[in-house]
Design a protein around this motif. Structure first.
Motif, PDB file in Angstrom:
ATOM      1  N   ASN A  76       3.608   0.524  -3.511  1.00  0.00           N
ATOM      2  CA  ASN A  76       2.918   0.246  -4.780  1.00  0.00           C
ATOM      3  C   ASN A  76       3.655  -0.735  -5.689  1.00  0.00           C
ATOM      4  O   ASN A  76       3.262  -0.931  -6.834  1.00  0.00           O
ATOM      5  N   VAL A 107      -3.077   1.346  -9.221  1.00  0.00           N
ATOM      6  CA  VAL A 107      -3.022   2.416  -8.223  1.00  0.00           C
ATOM      7  C   VAL A 107      -3.181   3.777  -8.892  1.00  0.00           C
ATOM      8  O   VAL A 107      -3.785   4.695  -8.336  1.00  0.00           O
ATOM      9  N   SER A 163      -1.809   1.695 -14.535  1.00  0.00           N
ATOM     10  CA  SER A 163      -1.636   0.780 -13.411  1.00  0.00           C
ATOM     11  C   SER A 163      -2.822   0.912 -12.460  1.00  0.00           C
ATOM     12  O   SER A 163      -3.483   1.951 -12.419  1.00  0.00           O
ATOM     13  N   PHE A 167      -4.994  -5.011  -5.177  1.00  0.00           N
ATOM     14  CA  PHE A 167      -4.982  -4.659  -6.607  1.00  0.00           C
ATOM     15  C   PHE A 167      -4.868  -3.159  -6.823  1.00  0.00           C
ATOM     16  O   PHE A 167      -4.072  -2.688  -7.630  1.00  0.00           O
ATOM     17  N   GLY A 168      -5.678  -2.415  -6.062  1.00  0.00           N
ATOM     18  CA  GLY A 168      -5.696  -0.969  -6.257  1.00  0.00           C
ATOM     19  C   GLY A 168      -4.438  -0.270  -5.777  1.00  0.00           C
ATOM     20  O   GLY A 168      -4.308   0.932  -5.934  1.00  0.00           O
ATOM     21  N   ASP A 169      -3.510  -1.023  -5.188  1.00  0.00           N
ATOM     22  CA  ASP A 169      -2.278  -0.406  -4.705  1.00  0.00           C
ATOM     23  C   ASP A 169      -1.125  -0.596  -5.678  1.00  0.00           C
ATOM     24  O   ASP A 169      -0.052  -0.026  -5.489  1.00  0.00           O
ATOM     25  N   LEU A 170      -1.312  -1.410  -6.691  1.00  0.00           N
ATOM     26  CA  LEU A 170      -0.177  -1.773  -7.549  1.00  0.00           C
ATOM     27  C   LEU A 170       0.064  -0.747  -8.640  1.00  0.00           C
ATOM     28  O   LEU A 170      -0.857  -0.290  -9.301  1.00  0.00           O
ATOM     29  N   ASP A 171       1.339  -0.421  -8.804  1.00  0.00           N
ATOM     30  CA  ASP A 171       1.711   0.519  -9.860  1.00  0.00           C
ATOM     31  C   ASP A 171       2.498  -0.185 -10.965  1.00  0.00           C
ATOM     32  O   ASP A 171       2.852   0.441 -11.957  1.00  0.00           O
ATOM     33  N   ALA A 172       2.796  -1.431 -10.769  1.00  0.00           N
ATOM     34  CA  ALA A 172       3.563  -2.177 -11.768  1.00  0.00           C
ATOM     35  C   ALA A 172       3.269  -3.654 -11.576  1.00  0.00           C
ATOM     36  O   ALA A 172       2.860  -4.072 -10.491  1.00  0.00           O
ATOM     37  N   PRO A 173       3.477  -4.451 -12.623  1.00  0.00           N
ATOM     38  CA  PRO A 173       3.300  -5.896 -12.451  1.00  0.00           C
ATOM     39  C   PRO A 173       4.229  -6.417 -11.352  1.00  0.00           C
ATOM     40  O   PRO A 173       5.333  -5.915 -11.165  1.00  0.00           O
ATOM     41  N   GLY A 179      10.195   0.981 -13.410  1.00  0.00           N
ATOM     42  CA  GLY A 179      10.287   1.461 -14.778  1.00  0.00           C
ATOM     43  C   GLY A 179      11.685   1.916 -15.156  1.00  0.00           C
ATOM     44  O   GLY A 179      11.867   2.663 -16.111  1.00  0.00           O
ATOM     45  N   HIS A 187       0.841  -1.198   0.000  1.00  0.00           N
ATOM     46  CA  HIS A 187       0.000   0.000   0.000  1.00  0.00           C
ATOM     47  C   HIS A 187       0.882   1.257   0.000  1.00  0.00           C
ATOM     48  O   HIS A 187       0.542   2.272  -0.607  1.00  0.00           O
ATOM     49  N   LYS A 188       2.023   1.137   0.667  1.00  0.00           N
ATOM     50  CA  LYS A 188       2.941   2.277   0.760  1.00  0.00           C
ATOM     51  C   LYS A 188       3.817   2.406  -0.485  1.00  0.00           C
ATOM     52  O   LYS A 188       3.979   3.491  -1.029  1.00  0.00           O
TER      53      LYS A 188
END
Lengths: 330, 397
Positions: free
Chosen positions: A257, B124, B122, A284-290, A327, A254-255
């Motif tokens: 991502n 988030v 993504s 799911f809603g916390d992820l910024d990358a696979p 990234g 959550h912190k």
């Protein structure tokens, strides 16, 4: 609180010794445990001398006997600590482990308890080749009825093993052959560590690295490398795989991502996939990358050292995976 | 082939929506991407676009109805033949080789509704964008394959917030938008962005209208200046249907009734309840209807139909001593009237003598796609004549 620097194998031995002193029903059973040999990795050194041969049993080279006899003893109310010399040898006793040990409490409707600890050690990195260096924790986690601990430090090893010996259910206690000689602070005072509580080994903000056993040390090295590039990695050691401390992992993601899961088992159908599934579902809603997995490649473990290092996860692999989630690597 | 139009999900918190207005009638041609209806979610009023070109063949959910997301609200026929039933697999009769693809397979492909281009984002980043009401189409993705990440949304937010915020703006109090505020923000932005506004003003001498008000009051009939303006507006609009209309792409929609929306300022924001069929109301009836609907608005007791179907809006800031202002069009209406206060000023009579006059400045904002300056000027002239003359105001409708 006074602490001493001791080796992982000493922490394992001390935990068994303290529990043998505390509870006369605790005994050890396995191959070559007695002095002067004191166990292949010296995790039972001096215990047969101190407690006598009747509490430290040497068995024939037959894993099914070790587990079967231990189960019988446990059903009568004793608390055996069985040692399988190599994790790979669990296959010789798999029917006893999966069909008997894991299920008898359930199938008896709770009439019997199975206070049995099965200690073993896995992992590669020492040219042990394809039959002596496997990390099979995913197999064990897959069996309902078994608890699974996998400590990475002397402190965790001692505290978790004492808890495991006092539990009334079967516990697989998985050590690592290349951790036995590592050192760490352990308090002189009595302590135990509950199952299902992860330890954040390093705080960070940019990416979460969940790692097990020796891979925790790799993850910490990777985090130090990443810090040089301005990337702040959080390293979480779940310490027990069953039960798993989901909350600590989810809070961290959550912190940050971003998540990298490092496990020495082969990647395919491995433990890392289980964590990835957990986080994609509940975070799911916390992820910024696979989610990235860093695991052993899907091949038998080579004997040749360069090949073995290539097949096993490396610090560089973890650094690269973490940067990928940010990234920074195409 | 008939295709379903469903109540869309416009945000995570949305589980139902209300059809506010159908822009198209049954039988109308619709183009892909064209707005066919307006719906109200818990947060905003938004348009539903046709996802396919064809004919609107059935409206399932009427204006004002509240339905769960996913409910079919209409059908559009895309003009293609209905697919034939897929032939059952048979072991005894394998399909004969054909020179062209089976028609059923081709039709089956068509069943998939065309969707908007998927945005690579993504999870988030998507959540953050929703929390801050950001249109992801406006955010540039810098991740692998152009994926929009959290950092991209944060950069967009920082940029958006840096525009109105000065460096010393510490201690700024952040107030979440009320639903009315959100709706106003959305609708006014949409209005200004899509309808080319122009403005025409006129001064109206109100002495006779005021005298009429006073004499009615002496007879026990309470009529406000605003009621007189509403009545005069209704009378004037009858001759200018283009100002009681909506721009609808390739045609104008001229409304058969005059439904005046009245701007009412509440503590939480602006609301425009509607008085329906003003052309059939006498001055007294219009005054009563206006009083009733404004009271309901102030008490928060408006019914869905009170907000529905307005064709022209009147906004009056006269009570605040404002001389003159320009309003933004209340979509989808083509015109809005903004009136200021009645002010006593010196004026010249026909003999160049200075006399006291009671002037009111009326300003129409209009949609240039629908009408032009001369037409609006003639409308204002008519409005001026009616109010300055005064007699027509009390005539039976």
């Amino acid at each position: 609180m006074t602490t001493r620097e001791i080796m992982y194998r000493e922490a394992i031995r001390d935990a068994q010794r303290e529990e043998m002193l505390r509870d006369p029903t605790v005994f050890l059973i396995g191959e070559d445990l007695r002095d002067p040999w004191g166990g292949t990795y010296k995790a039972t050194q001096n215990l047969s001398t101190e407690f006598g041969n009747e509490r430290v049993l040497n068995t024939p080279i037959c894993e099914e006997t070790i587990i079967g006899a231990s189960l019988g003893a446990a059903l009568t109310g004793l608390r055996p600590v069985a040692e399988l010399m190599y994790f790979d040898f669990v296959m010789r006793s798999m029917d006893a482990v999966v069909n008997q040990v894991a299920k008898v409490r359930y199938m008896s409707g709770g009439q019997v308890k199975v206070p049995l600890v099965i200690r073993t050690q896995g992992g590669g990195g020492r040219s042990s080749a394809a039959q002596h260096g496997n990390s099979l924790e995913a197999w064990i986690c897959h069996v309902p009825g078994l608890f699974v601990a996998m400590p990475s430090t002397p402190y965790d090893a001692k505290g978790l093993l004492k808890t495991a010996i006092r539990m009334d259910d079967p516990v697989f206690f998985i050590e690592h052959k290349l951790l036995y000689m590592t050192k760490g602070p352990v308090p002189d005072e009595e302590y135990t560590i509950p199952f299902g509580v992860a330890d954040v080994k390093r705080k960070g903000d940019d990416v979460t690295i969940v790692a097990t056993s020796r891979m925790v040390l790799f993850a910490l090295e990777a985090a130090a490398e990443l810090e040089k590039e301005g990337i702040s990695a959080e390293v979480i050691d779940p310490r027990t795989l069953v039960p798993l401390d989901e909350a600590t992992i989810l809070e961290s993601v959550h912190k940050t991502n971003r998540l990298v899961v490092v496990n020495e088992g082969v990647e395919r159908c491995g433990w890392a996939a289980e964590v990835a599934a957990l986080v994609q579902k509940k975070g799911f809603g916390d992820l910024d990358a696979p989610i990235e997995r860093v695991c052993t490649r899907n091949v038998p473990l080579p004997f040749q050292p360069d090949l073995e290092n290539y097949v096993l996860p490396s610090v560089a692999d973890i650094v690269r995976a973490a940067k990928y989630t940010l990234g920074k690597v195409e | 082939m008939r295709k379903e139009v469903t109540m869309p999900r416009m945000g995570q918190s949305m589980d139902e929506g209300r059809v506010l207005r159908w822009f198209k009638e049954v039988g109308a041609e619709v183009k892909r991407g064209e707005a066919i209806a307006e719906i109200e979610t818990d947060k905003a009023v938004v348009e539903v676009e046709a996802f396919v070109t064809g004919t609107l063949v059935e409206i399932v959910v009427a204006e004002g109805e509240l339905v769960p997301i996913g409910t079919v609200i209409a059908f559009i026929d895309d003009g293609r033949p209905e697919p034939e039933p897929t032939p059952a697999l048979s072991t005894t009769a394998p399909p004969e080789p054909s020179e062209s693809p089976a028609p059923s397979a081709a039709a089956g492909q068509e069943v998939r509704a065309p969707r908007g281009e998927r945005i690579n984002v993504s999870p988030v980043a998507r959540r953050l964008a929703e929390e801050h009401g950001i249109d992801l189409a406006q955010v540039k993705g810098t991740g692998p394959g152009g994926r929009i990440g959290k950092a991209d949304v944060e950069a967009y937010l920082a940029q958006r917030e840096s525009v109105p915020t000065t460096p010393e703006a510490e201690g700024v109090k952040r107030v979440p938008l009320s639903k009315i505020r959100q709706t106003t923000a959305h609708r006014m932005t949409e209005s200004k962005a899509t309808a080319p506004h122009f403005y025409v003003s006129i001064d109206i001498e109100m002495s006779r209208a005021l005298a009429l008000r006073d004499s009615l009051k002496a007879r026990g009939q309470e009529v406000s200046i605003n009621d007189l303006i509403l009545k005069a507006t209704t009378l004037a609009l009858a001759g200018y249907p283009n100002l009681n209309a909506t721009f609808a792409g390739d045609e104008l929609h001229l409304y058969p009734h005059i439904n005046l929306a009245v701007a009412v300022a509440l503590d939480e924001g602006l609301i425009t309840p509607v008085i329906h069929n003003c052309e059939s109301l006498s001055l007294a009836e219009l005054a009563a209807a206006a009083k009733e609907v404004i009271e309901r608005a102030r008490m928060g007791r408006l019914r869905p139909e009170d907000l529905d179907g307005g064709t022209f809006t009147v906004s009056n800031l006269g009570a605040f001593g404002v001389k003159h202002f320009e309003a933004i069009l209340n979509p989808p209406q083509a015109a809005i009237l903004a009136v200021g206060t009645v002010r006593r000023v010196p004026a010249f009579d026909a003999h160049d003598r200075v006399i006291p006059a009671q002037l009111l400045t009326a300003t129409v904002s209009a949609d240039h796609r629908v009408t032009d300056g001369a037409e609006v000027a003639r409308f204002l002239q008519k409005l001026k004549d009616i109010l300055e003359d005064g007699f027509g105001l009390t005539a039976a409708p």
